[in-house]
Design an enzyme around this catalytic site. Structure first.
Site, short mmCIF file in Angstrom:
data_model
loop_
_atom_site.label_atom_id
_atom_site.label_comp_id
_atom_site.label_asym_id
_atom_site.label_seq_id
_atom_site.Cartn_x
_atom_site.Cartn_y
_atom_site.Cartn_z
N HIS A 213 48.83 48.56 22.93
CA HIS A 213 49.05 48.94 24.32
C HIS A 213 50.16 48.08 24.94
CE1 HIS A 213 48.22 49.92 28.51
NE2 HIS A 213 47.45 50.91 28.08
N TYR A 358 35.29 19.89 45.64
CA TYR A 358 34.31 20.69 46.37
C TYR A 358 33.49 21.62 45.47
CZ TYR A 358 38.27 23.98 46.16
OH TYR A 358 39.32 24.76 45.73
#
Length: 513
Positions: A213, A358
């Site tokens: 592809h 975080y």
């Protein structure tokens, strides 16, 4: 052209009460979703009668809907009315049982339900802690599917002995699976050759058959590989357009002799143009001589390998590095859902890991979980695992195998009809549920005449709205692709399409006389 209302008070007042804006008002959620479900029900009941390809011109939608964003609220019924009157007539109906183009985009009631619930929960499962159930559901669904495919335990997140060396992740598309594995292979090759940073990237080479592809070649560029080092290996009828391991070895050795570093090979099980199958085991044998990464793109045909009679197409998978398949193509799980498994997750996370303060947490730092953000390009991720689990939990392996076998049987029926009509030829041997066929040269036609006749046939078929076929070029010939597999397809739809093909071909021959 209008403008957005810059007065917040006026905007809220438009809702007609004093409660303010409540986008998740429980009664609205119930009402809107009930109306949406009714729309979906009516759509599936009527889609067979709708033209598969819409007869609209570019820009049509802007003429039907207002060009400026609305400043005030409107009843949900207005949006549903415009959806029905403006959007639906412009849709190409992939859900239609008369859709035979490209590869199927399958769906099911279980998948739709899973997608709906996941969208409502709207979880963002970048780490295990961010949504433990979403992460573990994805892991479980991937391990279930790996077992149906009989992948080696080295690709699984869980094994009988505990945690495996490999694992999986659900991505959006095959393109993403190719990109992240290319990056992992690139970095491994750079480390192996002692390159400082990316200085040695210009020596790295990648390989795929010419039937691979086009997404692969795009992903190579995105991963930084020099286009001059991307090898597209010619295939031919002698290998049914599959990759020839001898040619691969010859080209890779020539690159080594020229001072280059073979890095990555993409083998395909079920190419888009011809449904060719590259020999996975033989490709892995060649790759091992050069320590190159092998990725298997089984986006479409990999789903068939849950059936024992097709599993041999994955023989040798225990010697590759990664494999991906897309249940949204042929395993009843709606877009987007591409499953990627790797034999060693560390080779992926070493390249893709991010660890901002975080997001740090005890579970991640313990090493007992794999944060799926570190196996993809971005950080945020959808709860895709739910719909895949819903499909497997609801239908089970037996029903999913029945679905695959039914599609293959219908494709065989169509292929038999084509071969019985001397006006046509099957260009490549049928694999799975795709038939590549064409009007063959006859009555003094040249190959160019035949190409034009097939192009005319496709355009006439698609203009009827009664069927939709796509084309490709194989061996220099313009070829029609007849892909069976739409979720609503039955034998009668395949038979009707064949009757339409025969009738239209007769009209073409009559017009040419």
């Amino acid at each position: 052209m209008g403008s957005l209302d810059t007065n917040p008070a006026a905007a809220f007042a438009a809702f007609g009460d004093d409660t303010g804006f409540q986008p998740l008002n429980p009664e609205d959620v119930r009402s809107y979703l009930h109306k949406s479900v009714d729309f979906i029900y009516d759509y599936y009941k009527s889609v067979e009668s709708l033209p598969v390809l819409p007869g609209v011109e570019p820009g049509y939608l802007l003429r039907l809907l207002q060009s400026a964003p609305p400043t005030s609220s409107a009843p949900f019924d207005i949006a549903m009315k415009e959806l029905k009157e403006a959007v639906v007539p412009g849709m190409t109906h992939w859900a239609s049982p008369n859709f035979f183009a490209f590869f199927p985009s399958t769906n099911s009631a279980a998948a739709i339900a899973g997608e709906l619930i996941a969208s409502a929960m709207n979880t963002v499962g970048f780490t295990w802690q961010a949504s433990p159930a979403a992460t573990e559901m994805e892991v479980l669904a991937l391990d279930w599917l790996a077992q149906l495919l009989r992948l080696p335990t080295s690709f699984m997140n869980r094994t009988s002995a505990g945690r495996g060396t490999g694992g999986g992740v659900i991505l959006g598309t095959t393109s993403e699976a190719m990109l992240v594995t290319l990056v992992a292979a690139r970095d491994a090759a750079l480390r192996r050759t002692g390159s400082e940073g990316v200085a040695g990237i210009t020596r790295l080479t990648v390989y795929a058959a010419d039937q691979t592809h086009s997404t692969f070649f795009k992903a190579c560029r995105l991963a930084g590989f020099d286009p001059a080092n991307i090898r597209s290996i010619p295939t031919g009828a002698e290998t049914d357009y599959g990759l020839d391991p001898a040619k691969l070895l010859e080209i890779m050795q020539a690159d080594v002799d020229a001072g280059l570093v073979p890095t990555y090979i993409c083998a395909t099980v079920g190419t888009t143009s011809s449904n060719a199958v590259d020999p996975v085991g033989a490709v892995a044998d060649v790759a091992s001589m050069f320590n190159a990464w092998v990725h298997v793109d089984a986006a479409y045909a990999g789903s068939a390998c849950i059936c024992p009679e097709f599993r041999h197409h994955l023989n040798g998978v225990e010697r590759i590095d990664s494999i991906s398949l897309s249940p949204h193509k042929w395993l009843m799980t709606c877009l987007d859902c591409t499953c990627l498994w790797v034999r060693d997750t560390h080779r992926m996370t070493d390249s893709l890991e991010t660890n901002p303060e975080y997001l740090k947490n005890h579970a991640s730092e313990s090493g007992t979980v794999t944060d799926l953000k570190d196996m993809q390009v971005g950080v945020g991720r959808r709860f895709r695992g739910l719909k895949l689990w819903m499909v497997m939990r609801t239908y089970g392996a037996t029903k999913l195998q029945e679905h695959i076998r039914s599609d293959v049987a219908m494709a065989k029926m169509f292929e038999k009809s084509v071969r019985a009509d001397d006006r046509f030829e099957v260009v490549v041997p049928r694999n799975f549920a795709l038939v590549c066929f064409r009007i063959k040269p006859q009555n003094g036609m040249t190959e160019e005449d035949a190409d034009e006749a097939n192009r005319d046939l496709m355009e006439r078929l698609n203009q009827t709205g009664k069927a939709y076929l796509a084309h490709t070029v194989v061996g220099g010939k313009f070829v029609l692709r007849f892909a069976v597999g739409s979720s609503l397809q039955e034998e009668r739809h395949v038979q009707s399409a064949w009757e339409l093909i025969k009738k239209t071909t007769a009209e073409i021959f009559k017009d040419d006389k």
